[in-house]
Design an enzyme around this catalytic site. Structure first.
Site, PDB file in Angstrom:
ATOM      1  N   LYS A  87      61.591  32.202   4.903  1.00  0.00           N
ATOM      2  CA  LYS A  87      62.694  31.490   5.831  1.00  0.00           C
ATOM      3  C   LYS A  87      64.191  31.046   4.544  1.00  0.00           C
ATOM      4  CE  LYS A  87      64.912  28.340   9.147  1.00  0.00           C
ATOM      5  NZ  LYS A  87      64.678  27.178   9.231  1.00  0.00           N
TER       6      LYS A  87
HETATM    7  O1  G3P Z   1      66.827  25.075  13.113  1.00  0.00           O
HETATM    8  C1  G3P Z   1      68.508  24.407  12.027  1.00  0.00           C
HETATM    9  C2  G3P Z   1      68.139  22.885  13.155  1.00  0.00           C
HETATM   10  O2  G3P Z   1      67.273  22.251  12.430  1.00  0.00           O
HETATM   11  C3  G3P Z   1      69.803  22.148  12.796  1.00  0.00           C
HETATM   12  O3  G3P Z   1      70.123  21.896  13.201  1.00  0.00           O
HETATM   13  O4  G3P Z   1      71.448  20.269  15.378  1.00  0.00           O
HETATM   14  O5  G3P Z   1      70.632  19.558  12.586  1.00  0.00           O
HETATM   15  O6  G3P Z   1      72.693  21.741  13.610  1.00  0.00           O
HETATM   16  P1  G3P Z   1      71.649  20.679  13.589  1.00  0.00           P
END
Ligand code: G3P
Length: 193
Positions: A87
């Site tokens: 990644k």
């Molecule tokens: O896959 C990306 C994720 O881990 C971030 O999610 O909900 O923190 O924007 P969020």
């Protein structure tokens, strides 16, 4: 549509896997830290444990932000297991690193994508997957689903085979809308599945 789980929590990975609909795993440094996995050796071992639990791609994120650092880290991660996908962040050196990984047969997931232009650049560099952060796009009062539609159109126009991995998913409605918009994969924490 493939379902990935966005966590480094082994119990949740097992639970999702037992549902029989899990196709892969995405992690990131903050998800690893949340599980208390610290230090290089522990982190690398944790990736191997996840790879042995799930038969599918497991995204392991580099921490470096310079080309040489990302290549060094990515090579080490890719050597851990055949299911590892490196990644890489959508930054200038990240694009360069994705190109390098592509030329060296290492799979990549270009993360932190917030625009169609960035997704186009990632595909040009040969990314295996691209991760638009739809929840965070919504947070900024833009439309995350519309971003998926735009990327789908662009990739289909030019025959890019980079998979669209919708990330930062917050609700099951997000998943359904991503499926309608043609995302190849949705990754989310267990409660959203
Ligand atoms: O896959 C990306 C994720 O881990 C971030 O999610 O909900 O923190 O924007 P969020």
């Amino acid at each position: 549509m493939k379902f990935f789980i966005d966590t480094a929590n082994l119990e949740q990975i097992k639970e999702a896997n037992e549902l029989g609909v899990l196709d892969g795993v995405t992690t990131n440094p903050s998800l690893m830290a949340k599980e208390g996995i610290k230090g290089q050796e522990a982190i690398l071992n944790h990736y191997v444990t996840i790879c042995n639990l799930v038969n599918g791609p497991v995204s392991a994120e580099v921490i470096s932000t310079d080309f040489n650092g990302m290549v060094k880290e990515g090579e080490k991660l890719a050597a851990l297991h055949k299911n590892i996908v490196v990644k890489v962040p959508m930054i200038k050196d990240g694009v360069k690193a994705i190109k390098w990984f592509t030329q060296n047969n290492i799979k990549t997931n270009c993360t932190l994508v917030f625009s169609a232009a960035q997704a186009l650049l990632a595909a040009k560099a040969g990314a295996t997957m691209v991760s638009p952060f739809i929840g965070r796009v919504d947070d900024g009062n833009w439309d995350g689903i519309q971003l998926i539609e735009q990327i789908r159109l662009i990739y289909d126009n030019y025959g890019f085979n980079t998979e669209i991995l919708a990330a930062s998913i917050r609700t099951s409605l997000h998943i359904v809308r991503c499926a309608e918009a043609g995302a190849d994969i949705a990754t989310c924490p267990l409660p959203s599945i």
